[in-house]
Design a protein around this motif. Structure first.
Motif, mmCIF file in Angstrom:
data_model
loop_
_atom_site.group_PDB
_atom_site.id
_atom_site.type_symbol
_atom_site.label_atom_id
_atom_site.label_comp_id
_atom_site.label_asym_id
_atom_site.label_seq_id
_atom_site.Cartn_x
_atom_site.Cartn_y
_atom_site.Cartn_z
ATOM 1 N N GLN A 72 0.402 -0.762 -0.059
ATOM 2 C CA GLN A 72 0.227 0.070 0.251
ATOM 3 C C GLN A 72 0.705 1.264 -0.346
ATOM 4 O O GLN A 72 0.548 2.292 -0.763
ATOM 5 C CB GLN A 72 -0.731 -0.192 1.424
ATOM 6 N N ALA A 73 2.201 0.931 0.648
ATOM 7 C CA ALA A 73 2.686 2.166 0.365
ATOM 8 C C ALA A 73 4.436 1.869 0.833
ATOM 9 O O ALA A 73 4.308 1.055 1.689
ATOM 10 C CB ALA A 73 2.382 3.109 1.588
ATOM 11 N N CYS A 74 5.036 2.746 0.380
ATOM 12 C CA CYS A 74 7.260 2.465 0.941
ATOM 13 C C CYS A 74 7.361 3.835 0.662
ATOM 14 O O CYS A 74 7.383 4.654 -0.376
ATOM 15 C CB CYS A 74 6.946 1.478 -0.614
ATOM 16 N N GLY A 75 8.162 3.420 1.710
ATOM 17 C CA GLY A 75 8.778 4.682 1.781
ATOM 18 C C GLY A 75 9.866 4.160 0.981
ATOM 19 O O GLY A 75 10.696 4.087 0.222
ATOM 20 N N ILE A 76 10.594 5.954 0.531
ATOM 21 C CA ILE A 76 12.084 6.132 -0.309
ATOM 22 C C ILE A 76 12.992 6.580 1.275
ATOM 23 O O ILE A 76 13.336 7.365 0.935
ATOM 24 C CB ILE A 76 11.848 7.103 -1.497
ATOM 25 N N CYS A 77 13.851 5.288 0.634
ATOM 26 C CA CYS A 77 14.589 6.190 2.213
ATOM 27 C C CYS A 77 15.978 6.176 1.102
ATOM 28 O O CYS A 77 16.732 5.629 -0.015
ATOM 29 C CB CYS A 77 15.287 4.753 3.248
ATOM 30 N N HIS A 78 16.998 6.569 2.089
ATOM 31 C CA HIS A 78 18.583 7.710 1.413
ATOM 32 C C HIS A 78 19.484 6.652 0.600
ATOM 33 O O HIS A 78 20.011 6.002 -0.585
ATOM 34 C CB HIS A 78 18.874 8.321 1.803
ATOM 35 N N SER A 79 19.590 4.783 1.476
ATOM 36 C CA SER A 79 19.698 3.765 1.234
ATOM 37 C C SER A 79 19.373 3.226 -0.432
ATOM 38 O O SER A 79 19.973 1.993 -0.560
ATOM 39 C CB SER A 79 20.079 2.596 2.335
ATOM 40 N N ASP A 80 17.974 3.332 -0.686
ATOM 41 C CA ASP A 80 17.965 3.161 -2.050
ATOM 42 C C ASP A 80 18.768 3.260 -3.099
ATOM 43 O O ASP A 80 19.025 2.409 -3.832
ATOM 44 C CB ASP A 80 16.673 3.202 -2.343
ATOM 45 N N SER A 81 19.601 3.887 -3.057
ATOM 46 C CA SER A 81 20.193 4.777 -3.325
ATOM 47 C C SER A 81 21.317 3.965 -4.235
ATOM 48 O O SER A 81 22.099 3.795 -5.068
ATOM 49 C CB SER A 81 20.878 6.347 -3.748
ATOM 50 N N LEU A 82 21.813 2.635 -3.175
ATOM 51 C CA LEU A 82 23.085 1.926 -3.354
ATOM 52 C C LEU A 82 22.655 0.469 -4.451
ATOM 53 O O LEU A 82 23.478 0.542 -4.934
ATOM 54 C CB LEU A 82 22.834 1.206 -1.889
ATOM 55 N N THR A 83 20.572 0.250 -4.197
ATOM 56 C CA THR A 83 20.165 0.005 -5.169
ATOM 57 C C THR A 83 20.795 -0.155 -6.471
ATOM 58 O O THR A 83 21.366 0.148 -8.026
ATOM 59 C CB THR A 83 19.127 -0.783 -4.853
ATOM 60 N N LYS A 84 19.742 2.379 -6.759
ATOM 61 C CA LYS A 84 19.872 2.152 -7.852
ATOM 62 C C LYS A 84 21.518 3.127 -8.464
ATOM 63 O O LYS A 84 21.528 2.495 -9.832
ATOM 64 C CB LYS A 84 18.995 3.951 -7.529
ATOM 65 N N GLU A 85 22.447 2.878 -7.616
ATOM 66 C CA GLU A 85 23.767 3.171 -8.154
ATOM 67 C C GLU A 85 24.300 1.776 -8.794
ATOM 68 O O GLU A 85 25.622 2.198 -8.659
ATOM 69 C CB GLU A 85 24.075 4.091 -7.790
ATOM 70 N N GLY A 86 24.238 0.610 -7.644
ATOM 71 C CA GLY A 86 24.912 -0.107 -7.989
ATOM 72 C C GLY A 86 25.978 -0.860 -6.608
ATOM 73 O O GLY A 86 27.502 -0.792 -6.976
ATOM 74 N N MET A 87 26.298 0.552 -5.905
ATOM 75 C CA MET A 87 26.716 0.499 -4.999
ATOM 76 C C MET A 87 26.975 -0.807 -3.638
ATOM 77 O O MET A 87 27.915 -0.878 -3.174
ATOM 78 C CB MET A 87 26.965 2.062 -4.133
ATOM 79 N N LEU A 88 26.299 -1.909 -4.170
ATOM 80 C CA LEU A 88 26.513 -3.098 -2.877
ATOM 81 C C LEU A 88 26.931 -4.079 -4.110
ATOM 82 O O LEU A 88 26.658 -4.277 -5.123
ATOM 83 C CB LEU A 88 25.220 -3.424 -2.470
ATOM 84 N N PRO A 89 27.659 -5.013 -3.451
ATOM 85 C CA PRO A 89 28.132 -6.368 -4.630
ATOM 86 C C PRO A 89 27.334 -6.824 -4.517
ATOM 87 O O PRO A 89 26.345 -7.628 -3.306
ATOM 88 C CB PRO A 89 29.804 -6.378 -3.629
ATOM 89 N N GLY A 90 27.204 -8.008 -4.917
ATOM 90 C CA GLY A 90 26.033 -9.354 -5.752
ATOM 91 C C GLY A 90 25.018 -9.201 -6.168
ATOM 92 O O GLY A 90 23.874 -9.411 -5.883
ATOM 93 N N ILE A 91 24.110 -7.407 -6.315
ATOM 94 C CA ILE A 91 22.667 -7.278 -6.528
ATOM 95 C C ILE A 91 22.843 -7.674 -7.702
ATOM 96 O O ILE A 91 23.318 -6.628 -8.994
ATOM 97 C CB ILE A 91 22.625 -5.767 -6.730
ATOM 98 N N GLN A 92 21.555 -8.370 -8.082
ATOM 99 C CA GLN A 92 21.297 -8.910 -9.575
ATOM 100 C C GLN A 92 19.950 -7.992 -10.314
ATOM 101 O O GLN A 92 19.595 -7.593 -8.995
ATOM 102 C CB GLN A 92 20.454 -10.432 -9.101
ATOM 103 N N TYR A 93 20.701 -7.528 -11.062
ATOM 104 C CA TYR A 93 19.474 -7.258 -11.892
ATOM 105 C C TYR A 93 19.184 -7.752 -13.029
ATOM 106 O O TYR A 93 19.576 -8.275 -13.838
ATOM 107 C CB TYR A 93 19.798 -5.554 -12.095
#
Ligand SMILES: [Zn+2]
Ligand SMILES: [Zn+2]
Length: 339
Positions: free
Chosen positions: A36-57
């Motif tokens: 129903q709702a989802c906050g947008i957190c600054h840490s979402d930029s880790l996924t957006k920018e690919g800053m964590l290892p091993g994320i599958q896109y």
């Protein structure tokens, strides 16, 4: 097959794409949440920018999720369809490794899962969530009120309640943004002598409105010297992402004071002589697990703590994300799905 909307990031640094996907079925040990709702957190930029290892896109971000249990996978004991739930940054753990055995689920050694990073998160009509990572959401909170408490809320609340400060102690909150505006409220409601620290005299009315008993303008005043006028702070909750601002406040700790860091700066300067002379410490804090989120939500109902939010429909995700990244949002940005 019935379809749903999902906001995916196709590749590191890629744009948000609103796509149609099949509604996923819950796997064993998981439930499906109708978001129903989802906050947008600054840490979402880790996924957006690919800053964590091993994320599958492609990957769907989102770890401040609130919705309704919609379907249940095999072997799930606790949850029933129709219950209001939320999930935060902590997206699951194994339950049997040494860390889990010691109750340190956040540090699970075999499958430390992160919502919207290890698996698709809440920027969608539906998501699949590990059952052990979900929190019950009380009816007294609207979905928009509850969503930011699933990360920003639990991080500040759980850090403060584990900081060692006791009722009446001086607790300073450094920064009055997305995390800090919650930190000040929680600190005041927990019974601490609460001091807000931010840049500029103009933030003082906000600090007072949030419940701060005192305010320090770090632009015109030396925050460490000002804190020492109160005998020093037992706890300084550092919510900013500015290392210089952190270092400038650190000298305001009391004897046995703790500098609690939840703002992610790569490095900061500290004065070891000051730490050892005052038997002080510097400590980082992980947000929390599901039961910590539940405690955050119920304390917020009890005490009236609320996040201040800017709300966007899911279709405006790009604009909403840019607003969050600009640092100008007052104070959290929340997506609604219309579900
Ligand atoms: Zn977060
Ligand atoms: Zn484990």
């Amino acid at each position: 097959m019935p379809k749903m909307r999902a906001v995916q990031i196709p590749r590191p640094k890629g744009p948000f794409e609103i796509v149609e996907r099949e509604i996923p079925e819950p796997t064993p040990g998981s439930v499906r949440i109708k978001v129903q709702a989802c906050g947008i957190c600054h840490s979402d930029s880790l996924t957006k920018e690919g800053m964590l290892p091993g994320i599958q896109y492609p990957r769907v971000p989102g770890h401040e999720v609130v919705g309704i249990v919609d379907a249940i996978g095999q072997g799930v004991a606790r949850w029933k369809t129709g219950q209001r739930v939320g999930i935060g940054w902590h997206g699951g753990h194994c339950g049997y490794c040494d860390s889990c055995g010691r109750g340190d689920f956040f540090a699970c050694q075999t499958s430390s899962l992160i919502s919207g990073v290890s698996f698709d998160g809440g920027y969608a009509d539906y998501m699949i969530a590990p059952a052990e990572a979900m929190a019950s959401v009380p009816e007294e909170l609207s979905v928009v009120e509850a969503a930011p408490l699933m990360c920003a809320g639990v991080t500040t609340f759980n850090c403060l309640r584990n900081s060692g400060a006791r009722a009446g102690d001086v607790v300073a909150v450094l920064g009055l943004g997305g995390l800090g505006h919650l930190g000040v409220q929680f600190a005041a409601k927990m019974g601490f002598r609460t001091i807000g620290i931010a840049r500029g005299k103009d933030k003082e009315p906000l600090a007072n409105k949030l419940g701060a008993h005192h305010y320090i303008d770090s632009q015109s005043q030396d925050p460490a010297a000002e804190l020492l006028k109160f005998g020093g702070a037992k706890v300084i909750l550092a919510t900013v992402t500015n290392a210089e601002a952190m270092s400038a406040a650190c000298g305001g700790l009391s004897v046995n004071g703790v500098f609690m860091i939840i703002g992610a700066v790569p490095t900061m300067q500290i004065a070891p002589l000051q730490l050892l002379g005052g038997r002080q410490s510097v400590k980082g804090w992980y947000s929390g697990v599901a039961v910590d989120s539940q405690d955050t939500l119920s304390f917020s109902v009890l005490s009236g703590v609320r996040s201040m939010n800017e709300v966007y429909p899911i279709e405006q995700v790009t604009e909403a994300y840019e607003r969050m990244m600009s640092g100008k949002a007052r104070f959290r940005v929340v997506l609604t799905m219309g579900n």
